[in-house]
Design a protein around this motif. Structure first.
Motif, short mmCIF file in Angstrom:
data_model
loop_
_atom_site.label_atom_id
_atom_site.label_comp_id
_atom_site.label_asym_id
_atom_site.label_seq_id
_atom_site.Cartn_x
_atom_site.Cartn_y
_atom_site.Cartn_z
N MET A 173 0.83 -1.20 0.00
CA MET A 173 0.00 0.00 0.00
C MET A 173 0.86 1.26 0.00
N ALA A 174 1.94 1.26 0.78
CA ALA A 174 2.82 2.44 0.83
C ALA A 174 3.41 2.72 -0.55
N LEU A 175 3.90 1.68 -1.21
CA LEU A 175 4.48 1.86 -2.54
C LEU A 175 3.41 2.28 -3.55
N ALA A 176 2.20 1.75 -3.39
CA ALA A 176 1.11 2.14 -4.28
C ALA A 176 0.78 3.62 -4.12
N ALA A 177 0.82 4.11 -2.88
CA ALA A 177 0.56 5.54 -2.63
C ALA A 177 1.65 6.40 -3.25
N ILE B 221 9.13 6.71 -9.88
CA ILE B 221 8.50 5.57 -10.56
C ILE B 221 9.54 4.50 -10.89
N LEU B 222 10.72 4.94 -11.33
CA LEU B 222 11.79 4.00 -11.69
C LEU B 222 12.25 3.21 -10.48
N ILE B 223 12.32 3.85 -9.32
CA ILE B 223 12.78 3.18 -8.11
C ILE B 223 11.68 2.31 -7.50
N ALA B 224 10.46 2.85 -7.42
CA ALA B 224 9.39 2.19 -6.68
C ALA B 224 8.76 1.02 -7.43
N VAL C 71 10.53 -2.39 -7.00
CA VAL C 71 10.34 -2.82 -5.61
C VAL C 71 8.92 -3.31 -5.39
N GLN C 72 7.95 -2.60 -5.99
CA GLN C 72 6.55 -3.02 -5.87
C GLN C 72 6.32 -4.39 -6.48
N ILE C 73 6.99 -4.68 -7.58
CA ILE C 73 6.84 -6.00 -8.21
C ILE C 73 7.36 -7.10 -7.29
N VAL C 74 8.51 -6.85 -6.64
CA VAL C 74 9.07 -7.83 -5.71
C VAL C 74 8.16 -8.01 -4.50
N VAL C 75 7.68 -6.90 -3.95
CA VAL C 75 6.77 -6.98 -2.79
C VAL C 75 5.48 -7.70 -3.17
N LEU D 47 3.02 -1.21 -17.35
CA LEU D 47 3.07 0.06 -18.07
C LEU D 47 3.86 1.11 -17.30
N MET D 48 3.71 1.11 -15.97
CA MET D 48 4.48 2.04 -15.14
C MET D 48 5.98 1.79 -15.29
N LEU D 49 6.35 0.52 -15.26
CA LEU D 49 7.76 0.18 -15.44
C LEU D 49 8.25 0.61 -16.81
#
Length: 463
Positions: free
Chosen positions: A187-191, A227-230, A233-237, A335-337
Protein backbone atom coordinates in the motif's frame (compact mmCIF):
# COMPACT_ATOMS: atom_id res chain seq x y z
CA UNK A 1 -32.09 -2.13 -7.14
CA UNK A 2 -35.20 -4.29 -6.63
CA UNK A 3 -33.34 -7.47 -7.63
CA UNK A 4 -30.66 -6.93 -4.98
CA UNK A 5 -31.04 -7.89 -1.34
CA UNK A 6 -30.13 -5.78 1.68
CA UNK A 7 -26.78 -7.57 2.05
CA UNK A 8 -25.82 -6.91 -1.58
CA UNK A 9 -26.76 -3.25 -1.24
CA UNK A 10 -24.80 -2.90 2.01
CA UNK A 11 -21.74 -4.34 0.29
CA UNK A 12 -22.18 -2.05 -2.71
CA UNK A 13 -22.59 0.96 -0.43
CA UNK A 14 -19.40 0.21 1.51
CA UNK A 15 -17.48 -0.55 -1.69
CA UNK A 16 -18.65 2.76 -3.17
CA UNK A 17 -17.71 4.87 -0.15
CA UNK A 18 -14.37 3.18 0.47
CA UNK A 19 -13.44 3.40 -3.23
CA UNK A 20 -14.07 7.14 -3.18
CA UNK A 21 -12.19 7.51 0.10
CA UNK A 22 -9.04 5.51 -0.64
CA UNK A 23 -8.08 7.82 -3.51
CA UNK A 24 -7.56 10.78 -1.17
CA UNK A 25 -5.44 9.09 1.55
CA UNK A 26 -3.22 7.56 -1.15
CA UNK A 27 -2.45 11.00 -2.60
CA UNK A 28 -2.18 12.49 0.91
CA UNK A 29 0.43 9.89 1.92
CA UNK A 30 2.45 10.41 -1.24
CA UNK A 31 2.21 14.21 -1.30
CA UNK A 32 3.12 14.56 2.39
CA UNK A 33 6.36 12.67 1.83
CA UNK A 34 6.95 14.56 -1.43
CA UNK A 35 6.57 17.88 0.40
CA UNK A 36 9.04 16.75 3.07
CA UNK A 37 11.56 15.84 0.36
CA UNK A 38 11.03 19.17 -1.42
CA UNK A 39 11.57 21.20 1.74
CA UNK A 40 14.58 19.12 2.71
CA UNK A 41 16.13 19.67 -0.72
CA UNK A 42 15.45 23.41 -0.44
CA UNK A 43 17.08 23.62 3.00
CA UNK A 44 20.13 21.74 1.76
CA UNK A 45 20.61 23.47 -1.60
CA UNK A 46 18.79 26.78 -1.14
CA UNK A 47 17.47 26.22 -4.66
CA UNK A 48 14.32 28.31 -5.00
CA UNK A 49 12.75 25.80 -7.40
CA UNK A 50 12.13 23.36 -4.54
CA UNK A 51 10.41 26.03 -2.45
CA UNK A 52 8.19 27.08 -5.34
CA UNK A 53 7.17 23.46 -5.84
CA UNK A 54 6.50 23.09 -2.12
CA UNK A 55 4.09 26.03 -2.09
CA UNK A 56 2.37 24.78 -5.23
CA UNK A 57 1.83 21.20 -4.06
CA UNK A 58 0.95 22.21 -0.49
CA UNK A 59 -2.19 23.85 -1.87
CA UNK A 60 -3.22 20.64 -3.61
CA UNK A 61 -2.29 18.67 -0.50
CA UNK A 62 -4.59 20.83 1.65
CA UNK A 63 -7.60 20.30 -0.64
CA UNK A 64 -6.91 16.58 -0.93
CA UNK A 65 -6.39 16.22 2.84
CA UNK A 66 -9.73 17.89 3.55
CA UNK A 67 -11.62 15.63 1.17
CA UNK A 68 -9.91 12.57 2.65
CA UNK A 69 -11.00 13.44 6.18
CA UNK A 70 -14.60 14.07 5.16
CA UNK A 71 -14.92 10.91 3.05
CA UNK A 72 -13.34 8.78 5.77
CA UNK A 73 -15.75 9.77 8.52
CA UNK A 74 -18.63 8.05 6.75
CA UNK A 75 -17.09 4.58 6.93
CA UNK A 76 -16.74 4.69 10.71
CA UNK A 77 -20.49 5.14 10.97
CA UNK A 78 -21.16 2.43 8.39
CA UNK A 79 -19.52 -0.15 10.64
CA UNK A 80 -22.16 0.57 13.25
CA UNK A 81 -25.18 1.13 11.02
CA UNK A 82 -24.75 -1.44 8.24
CA UNK A 83 -22.40 -3.98 9.84
CA UNK A 84 -23.50 -4.03 13.47
CA UNK A 85 -23.09 -7.79 13.85
CA UNK A 86 -19.53 -7.58 12.64
CA UNK A 87 -18.83 -4.75 15.10
CA UNK A 88 -20.35 -6.83 17.90
CA UNK A 89 -18.26 -9.86 16.94
CA UNK A 90 -14.88 -8.25 16.19
CA UNK A 91 -15.15 -4.78 17.73
CA UNK A 92 -12.79 -5.71 20.56
CA UNK A 93 -9.99 -5.88 17.95
CA UNK A 94 -10.96 -3.43 15.22
CA UNK A 95 -12.17 -0.77 17.69
CA UNK A 96 -8.85 -0.39 19.56
CA UNK A 97 -6.81 -0.52 16.35
CA UNK A 98 -8.81 2.33 14.82
CA UNK A 99 -8.60 4.20 18.13
CA UNK A 100 -4.81 3.90 18.08
CA UNK A 101 -4.90 5.46 14.60
CA UNK A 102 -6.80 8.47 15.97
CA UNK A 103 -4.65 8.84 19.08
CA UNK A 104 -1.36 8.69 17.18
CA UNK A 105 -1.66 9.62 13.52
CA UNK A 106 -4.64 11.97 13.55
CA UNK A 107 -3.44 13.94 16.56
CA UNK A 108 0.07 14.17 15.09
CA UNK A 109 -1.25 15.45 11.78
CA UNK A 110 -3.67 17.87 13.43
CA UNK A 111 -0.96 19.21 15.73
CA UNK A 112 1.49 20.07 12.96
CA UNK A 113 -0.74 20.68 9.92
CA UNK A 114 -1.37 24.32 10.78
CA UNK A 115 2.36 25.01 11.21
CA UNK A 116 3.08 23.25 7.93
CA UNK A 117 0.49 25.18 5.92
CA UNK A 118 0.64 28.62 7.55
CA UNK A 119 3.91 28.75 9.47
CA UNK A 120 6.41 29.80 6.80
CA UNK A 121 6.76 33.34 8.19
CA UNK A 122 5.95 32.52 11.80
CA UNK A 123 8.49 29.83 12.71
CA UNK A 124 12.09 29.11 11.77
CA UNK A 125 13.07 27.04 8.76
CA UNK A 126 14.08 23.98 10.76
CA UNK A 127 10.93 24.01 12.88
CA UNK A 128 8.77 24.30 9.77
CA UNK A 129 10.62 21.40 8.16
CA UNK A 130 10.08 19.41 11.37
CA UNK A 131 6.34 20.12 11.13
CA UNK A 132 6.26 18.93 7.52
CA UNK A 133 8.10 15.73 8.44
CA UNK A 134 5.71 15.11 11.35
CA UNK A 135 2.69 15.43 9.05
CA UNK A 136 4.32 12.99 6.61
CA UNK A 137 5.04 10.55 9.44
CA UNK A 138 1.47 10.97 10.65
CA UNK A 139 0.08 9.85 7.31
CA UNK A 140 2.32 6.77 7.40
CA UNK A 141 1.28 5.93 10.97
CA UNK A 142 -2.37 6.25 9.92
CA UNK A 143 -1.75 3.79 7.11
CA UNK A 144 -0.01 1.46 9.59
CA UNK A 145 -3.05 1.11 11.85
CA UNK A 146 -5.65 0.96 9.08
CA UNK A 147 -3.70 -1.75 7.25
CA UNK A 148 -3.16 -3.64 10.50
CA UNK A 149 -6.91 -3.72 11.15
CA UNK A 150 -7.78 -4.75 7.61
CA UNK A 151 -4.97 -7.31 7.42
CA UNK A 152 -6.18 -8.91 10.66
CA UNK A 153 -9.54 -9.45 8.94
CA UNK A 154 -7.63 -11.22 6.15
CA UNK A 155 -5.35 -13.33 8.37
CA UNK A 156 -6.73 -13.26 11.94
CA UNK A 157 -4.59 -14.46 14.82
CA UNK A 158 -3.89 -13.65 18.48
CA UNK A 159 -7.51 -14.07 19.59
CA UNK A 160 -9.97 -16.49 21.16
CA UNK A 161 -13.70 -16.81 20.54
CA UNK A 162 -15.56 -16.45 23.84
CA UNK A 163 -19.36 -16.42 23.96
CA UNK A 164 -19.53 -15.79 20.23
CA UNK A 165 -17.23 -12.77 20.31
CA UNK A 166 -13.58 -12.15 19.57
CA UNK A 167 -11.40 -11.78 22.67
CA UNK A 168 -7.86 -10.41 22.19
CA UNK A 169 -5.13 -12.62 23.63
CA UNK A 170 -1.89 -11.38 22.05
CA UNK A 171 -1.90 -7.84 20.67
CA UNK A 172 1.51 -8.24 19.05
CA UNK A 173 0.16 -11.13 16.97
CA UNK A 174 -3.00 -9.18 16.20
CA UNK A 175 -1.16 -6.10 14.95
CA UNK A 176 1.62 -7.96 13.16
CA UNK A 177 -0.57 -10.64 11.63
CA UNK A 178 0.85 -12.78 8.78
CA UNK A 179 -0.34 -10.64 5.84
CA UNK A 180 0.29 -7.23 7.47
CA UNK A 181 3.96 -6.56 6.53
CA UNK A 182 3.37 -7.39 2.85
CA UNK A 183 0.15 -5.40 2.59
CA UNK A 184 1.65 -2.40 4.41
CA UNK A 185 4.60 -2.21 2.01
CA UNK A 186 2.34 -2.84 -0.99
CA UNK A 187 0.00 0.00 0.00
CA UNK A 188 2.82 2.44 0.83
CA UNK A 189 4.48 1.86 -2.54
CA UNK A 190 1.11 2.14 -4.28
CA UNK A 191 0.56 5.54 -2.63
CA UNK A 192 4.01 6.78 -3.67
CA UNK A 193 3.53 5.52 -7.23
CA UNK A 194 0.04 7.03 -7.51
CA UNK A 195 1.39 10.39 -6.39
CA UNK A 196 4.45 10.23 -8.64
CA UNK A 197 2.28 9.44 -11.66
CA UNK A 198 -0.05 12.30 -10.74
CA UNK A 199 2.88 14.72 -10.40
CA UNK A 200 4.47 13.44 -13.60
CA UNK A 201 1.23 13.80 -15.55
CA UNK A 202 0.83 17.36 -14.26
CA UNK A 203 4.31 18.24 -15.48
CA UNK A 204 3.73 16.54 -18.84
CA UNK A 205 0.51 18.52 -19.33
CA UNK A 206 2.32 21.82 -18.77
CA UNK A 207 5.22 20.85 -21.04
CA UNK A 208 2.83 19.89 -23.82
CA UNK A 209 1.26 23.34 -23.50
CA UNK A 210 4.65 25.06 -23.76
CA UNK A 211 5.14 25.86 -20.08
CA UNK A 212 8.77 24.73 -19.97
CA UNK A 213 10.03 26.16 -16.69
CA UNK A 214 12.62 24.91 -14.21
CA UNK A 215 9.82 24.02 -11.77
CA UNK A 216 7.95 21.93 -14.32
CA UNK A 217 11.11 20.10 -15.39
CA UNK A 218 11.98 19.34 -11.77
CA UNK A 219 8.48 17.93 -11.20
CA UNK A 220 8.77 15.56 -14.16
CA UNK A 221 12.31 14.53 -13.29
CA UNK A 222 11.53 13.72 -9.64
CA UNK A 223 8.35 11.86 -10.59
CA UNK A 224 10.14 9.65 -13.12
CA UNK A 225 12.93 8.83 -10.67
CA UNK A 226 10.36 7.78 -8.07
CA UNK A 227 8.50 5.57 -10.56
CA UNK A 228 11.79 4.00 -11.69
CA UNK A 229 12.78 3.18 -8.11
CA UNK A 230 9.39 2.19 -6.68
CA UNK A 231 7.96 0.05 -9.49
CA UNK A 232 10.56 -2.77 -9.40
CA UNK A 233 10.34 -2.82 -5.61
CA UNK A 234 6.55 -3.02 -5.87
CA UNK A 235 6.84 -6.00 -8.21
CA UNK A 236 9.07 -7.83 -5.71
CA UNK A 237 6.77 -6.98 -2.79
CA UNK A 238 3.75 -8.06 -4.84
CA UNK A 239 5.39 -11.42 -5.52
CA UNK A 240 6.06 -11.93 -1.81
CA UNK A 241 2.49 -10.89 -1.03
CA UNK A 242 1.25 -13.47 -3.53
CA UNK A 243 3.23 -16.24 -1.83
CA UNK A 244 1.80 -15.15 1.53
CA UNK A 245 -1.73 -15.17 0.10
CA UNK A 246 -1.17 -18.63 -1.37
CA UNK A 247 -0.29 -19.87 2.11
CA UNK A 248 -3.13 -18.26 4.07
CA UNK A 249 -5.88 -17.69 1.46
CA UNK A 250 -5.39 -20.32 -1.26
CA UNK A 251 -8.97 -19.94 -2.55
CA UNK A 252 -8.25 -16.30 -3.37
CA UNK A 253 -5.23 -17.27 -5.48
CA UNK A 254 -7.24 -19.93 -7.32
CA UNK A 255 -9.95 -17.36 -8.12
CA UNK A 256 -7.40 -14.76 -9.22
CA UNK A 257 -5.91 -17.29 -11.62
CA UNK A 258 -9.27 -18.57 -12.89
CA UNK A 259 -7.81 -22.02 -12.24
CA UNK A 260 -10.47 -24.71 -11.74
CA UNK A 261 -8.67 -28.06 -11.66
CA UNK A 262 -5.22 -29.64 -11.72
CA UNK A 263 -4.14 -32.54 -13.86
CA UNK A 264 -2.30 -35.22 -11.84
CA UNK A 265 1.45 -34.73 -11.90
CA UNK A 266 1.39 -31.66 -14.17
CA UNK A 267 2.48 -28.17 -13.15
CA UNK A 268 -0.23 -25.52 -13.23
CA UNK A 269 -0.43 -23.24 -16.27
CA UNK A 270 -0.81 -19.46 -16.07
CA UNK A 271 -4.13 -18.26 -17.47
CA UNK A 272 -3.37 -14.95 -19.16
CA UNK A 273 -6.90 -14.12 -20.31
CA UNK A 274 -10.31 -15.70 -20.21
CA UNK A 275 -13.87 -15.42 -18.92
CA UNK A 276 -14.34 -17.26 -15.60
CA UNK A 277 -17.83 -18.76 -15.21
CA UNK A 278 -18.74 -19.51 -11.60
CA UNK A 279 -21.84 -21.53 -12.53
CA UNK A 280 -20.23 -23.65 -15.22
CA UNK A 281 -17.04 -23.99 -13.13
CA UNK A 282 -14.73 -23.19 -16.01
CA UNK A 283 -12.86 -20.32 -17.65
CA UNK A 284 -14.08 -19.79 -21.20
CA UNK A 285 -11.78 -18.76 -24.06
CA UNK A 286 -8.74 -19.07 -21.81
CA UNK A 287 -5.24 -18.39 -23.08
CA UNK A 288 -2.71 -20.39 -21.05
CA UNK A 289 1.06 -20.59 -20.75
CA UNK A 290 2.08 -24.07 -19.54
CA UNK A 291 4.13 -24.38 -16.33
CA UNK A 292 4.20 -20.62 -15.73
CA UNK A 293 1.49 -20.63 -13.04
CA UNK A 294 3.51 -22.99 -10.87
CA UNK A 295 6.73 -21.10 -11.56
CA UNK A 296 5.34 -17.68 -10.62
CA UNK A 297 3.12 -18.68 -7.70
CA UNK A 298 5.15 -21.48 -6.10
CA UNK A 299 8.62 -20.69 -7.52
CA UNK A 300 8.77 -24.33 -8.55
CA UNK A 301 8.05 -26.43 -11.65
CA UNK A 302 6.85 -29.49 -9.72
CA UNK A 303 4.25 -27.91 -7.43
CA UNK A 304 0.65 -27.15 -8.30
CA UNK A 305 -1.39 -24.11 -7.30
CA UNK A 306 -4.79 -24.73 -5.65
CA UNK A 307 -7.77 -25.33 -7.94
CA UNK A 308 -11.17 -23.74 -7.32
CA UNK A 309 -12.95 -27.08 -7.54
CA UNK A 310 -11.00 -28.25 -4.48
CA UNK A 311 -12.99 -25.75 -2.40
CA UNK A 312 -16.68 -26.03 -1.56
CA UNK A 313 -18.88 -23.79 -3.71
CA UNK A 314 -19.92 -21.69 -0.74
CA UNK A 315 -16.25 -20.98 0.08
CA UNK A 316 -15.18 -19.74 -3.36
CA UNK A 317 -14.50 -16.05 -4.05
CA UNK A 318 -16.03 -14.58 -7.21
CA UNK A 319 -13.40 -15.32 -9.83
CA UNK A 320 -15.32 -13.35 -12.47
CA UNK A 321 -14.43 -10.10 -10.66
CA UNK A 322 -10.97 -10.64 -9.21
CA UNK A 323 -9.60 -12.44 -12.27
CA UNK A 324 -9.86 -9.14 -14.15
CA UNK A 325 -9.21 -6.70 -11.31
CA UNK A 326 -5.87 -8.40 -10.66
CA UNK A 327 -4.92 -8.24 -14.32
CA UNK A 328 -5.80 -4.56 -14.49
CA UNK A 329 -3.50 -3.94 -11.53
CA UNK A 330 -0.65 -6.07 -12.89
CA UNK A 331 -0.98 -4.73 -16.44
CA UNK A 332 -0.83 -1.12 -15.29
CA UNK A 333 2.20 -2.01 -13.18
CA UNK A 334 4.01 -3.19 -16.31
CA UNK A 335 3.07 0.06 -18.07
CA UNK A 336 4.48 2.04 -15.14
CA UNK A 337 7.76 0.18 -15.44
CA UNK A 338 7.81 0.83 -19.18
CA UNK A 339 7.17 4.54 -18.61
CA UNK A 340 10.02 4.77 -16.10
CA UNK A 341 12.48 2.90 -18.36
CA UNK A 342 11.53 5.05 -21.34
CA UNK A 343 12.10 8.16 -19.23
CA UNK A 344 15.54 6.85 -18.29
CA UNK A 345 16.47 6.34 -21.95
CA UNK A 346 15.20 9.81 -22.90
CA UNK A 347 17.02 11.35 -19.96
CA UNK A 348 20.30 9.91 -21.22
CA UNK A 349 19.58 11.41 -24.65
CA UNK A 350 18.58 14.78 -23.15
CA UNK A 351 15.10 14.43 -24.67
CA UNK A 352 13.02 13.82 -21.54
CA UNK A 353 11.33 17.23 -21.65
CA UNK A 354 11.00 17.48 -25.45
CA UNK A 355 9.69 14.12 -26.67
CA UNK A 356 5.99 14.74 -27.19
CA UNK A 357 5.09 11.07 -27.56
CA UNK A 358 6.59 10.35 -24.17
CA UNK A 359 4.89 13.40 -22.63
CA UNK A 360 1.52 12.18 -23.92
CA UNK A 361 2.32 8.74 -22.51
CA UNK A 362 3.16 10.26 -19.10
CA UNK A 363 -0.01 12.36 -19.20
CA UNK A 364 -2.22 9.36 -19.99
CA UNK A 365 -0.52 7.39 -17.21
CA UNK A 366 -1.58 10.02 -14.67
CA UNK A 367 -4.61 8.17 -13.26
CA UNK A 368 -3.08 4.70 -13.70
CA UNK A 369 -1.71 4.57 -10.16
CA UNK A 370 -5.11 5.21 -8.61
CA UNK A 371 -6.82 2.79 -11.00
CA UNK A 372 -4.30 0.09 -10.09
CA UNK A 373 -4.77 0.91 -6.41
CA UNK A 374 -8.55 0.47 -6.67
CA UNK A 375 -8.14 -2.73 -8.69
CA UNK A 376 -5.80 -4.08 -6.02
CA UNK A 377 -8.26 -3.32 -3.24
CA UNK A 378 -11.10 -4.94 -5.20
CA UNK A 379 -8.92 -8.02 -5.61
CA UNK A 380 -8.14 -8.11 -1.90
CA UNK A 381 -11.65 -7.48 -0.58
CA UNK A 382 -13.71 -9.47 -3.08
CA UNK A 383 -11.13 -12.25 -2.86
CA UNK A 384 -11.70 -12.53 0.90
CA UNK A 385 -15.34 -13.41 0.34
CA UNK A 386 -17.44 -15.13 1.53
CA UNK A 387 -15.68 -14.19 4.75
CA UNK A 388 -15.62 -10.82 6.48
CA UNK A 389 -13.13 -12.18 9.04
CA UNK A 390 -11.38 -14.93 7.14
CA UNK A 391 -12.36 -18.36 8.41
CA UNK A 392 -14.22 -16.96 11.43
CA UNK A 393 -17.23 -14.92 10.29
CA UNK A 394 -19.07 -14.93 6.99
CA UNK A 395 -20.24 -11.73 5.36
CA UNK A 396 -23.84 -12.98 5.52
CA UNK A 397 -23.50 -13.09 9.32
CA UNK A 398 -22.04 -9.58 9.62
CA UNK A 399 -24.73 -7.30 8.20
CA UNK A 400 -27.28 -5.33 10.23
CA UNK A 401 -30.96 -6.19 10.00
CA UNK A 402 -31.99 -3.58 7.44
CA UNK A 403 -34.49 -3.86 4.62
CA UNK A 404 -33.57 -3.63 0.96
CA UNK A 405 -35.61 -0.43 0.70
CA UNK A 406 -33.61 1.25 3.48
CA UNK A 407 -30.33 0.26 1.88
CA UNK A 408 -31.52 1.41 -1.56
CA UNK A 409 -32.44 4.88 -0.30
CA UNK A 410 -29.18 5.40 1.61
CA UNK A 411 -27.09 4.11 -1.30
CA UNK A 412 -28.82 6.50 -3.69
CA UNK A 413 -28.22 9.39 -1.28
CA UNK A 414 -24.55 8.48 -0.98
CA UNK A 415 -24.13 8.39 -4.75
CA UNK A 416 -25.78 11.79 -5.24
CA UNK A 417 -23.96 13.50 -2.34
CA UNK A 418 -20.55 12.01 -3.11
CA UNK A 419 -20.64 12.91 -6.78
CA UNK A 420 -21.92 16.39 -5.97
CA UNK A 421 -19.38 17.20 -3.26
CA UNK A 422 -16.27 15.39 -4.39
CA UNK A 423 -16.66 16.17 -8.08
CA UNK A 424 -16.51 19.84 -7.12
CA UNK A 425 -13.51 19.22 -4.85
CA UNK A 426 -11.61 17.22 -7.45
CA UNK A 427 -12.45 19.81 -10.09
CA UNK A 428 -11.05 22.56 -7.87
CA UNK A 429 -7.91 20.53 -7.25
CA UNK A 430 -7.45 20.02 -11.00
CA UNK A 431 -7.87 23.76 -11.54
CA UNK A 432 -5.00 24.36 -9.13
CA UNK A 433 -2.90 21.83 -11.04
CA UNK A 434 -3.63 23.61 -14.32
CA UNK A 435 -2.33 26.90 -12.90
CA UNK A 436 1.06 25.31 -12.31
CA UNK A 437 3.90 26.43 -10.03
CA UNK A 438 5.17 29.95 -10.40
CA UNK A 439 8.48 31.45 -9.37
CA UNK A 440 7.70 34.50 -7.27
CA UNK A 441 8.78 36.10 -4.04
CA UNK A 442 5.27 36.44 -2.68
CA UNK A 443 5.76 33.54 -0.32
CA UNK A 444 8.56 35.22 1.55
CA UNK A 445 6.60 38.20 2.82
CA UNK A 446 3.32 37.88 4.66
CA UNK A 447 1.35 41.09 5.25
CA UNK A 448 0.95 42.12 8.87
CA UNK A 449 -2.81 41.90 8.64
CA UNK A 450 -2.51 38.23 7.59
CA UNK A 451 -0.27 37.44 10.55
CA UNK A 452 -2.80 39.02 12.89
CA UNK A 453 -5.78 37.32 11.29
CA UNK A 454 -7.94 34.82 13.11
CA UNK A 455 -7.38 31.09 12.74
CA UNK A 456 -7.71 29.78 9.23
CA UNK A 457 -9.16 26.58 7.86
CA UNK A 458 -6.69 24.21 6.13
CA UNK A 459 -8.37 24.59 2.73
CA UNK A 460 -7.78 28.36 2.83
CA UNK A 461 -4.15 27.69 1.90
CA UNK A 462 -5.44 27.02 -1.62
CA UNK A 463 -7.30 30.32 -1.86
Amino acid sequence: MNTLGALDLARIQFAFTVSFHIIFPAITIGLASFLAVLEGCWLKSNNRVYKDLYHFWSKIFAVNFGMGVVSGLVMAYEFGTNWARFSDFAGSVTGPLLTYEVLTAFFLEAGFLGVMLFGWDRVGRRLHFFATVMVAIGTLISMFWILSSNSWMQTPQGIEIIDGRVAPVDWFKIVFNPSFPYRLMHMALAAFLSTALFVGASAAWHLLRGNDSAQIRKMLSMAMWMILIATPVQIVVGDAHGLNTLKYQPAKIAAIEGHWENKPGEPSPLVLFGLPDMDAETTHYNIEIPYLGSLILTHSLNKQIPALKSFAKQDRPNSTIIFWSFRVMAGLGMLMLGCALLALVLRRNAALYRNRLFLWFALLMGPSGLIALLAGWFTTEVGRQPWVVYGLMRTTQAASNHSAMQMSVTLALFVVIYFSVFTVGIGYMMRLVRKGPKACAAHDVTPAETLLATSRRPLSVAD
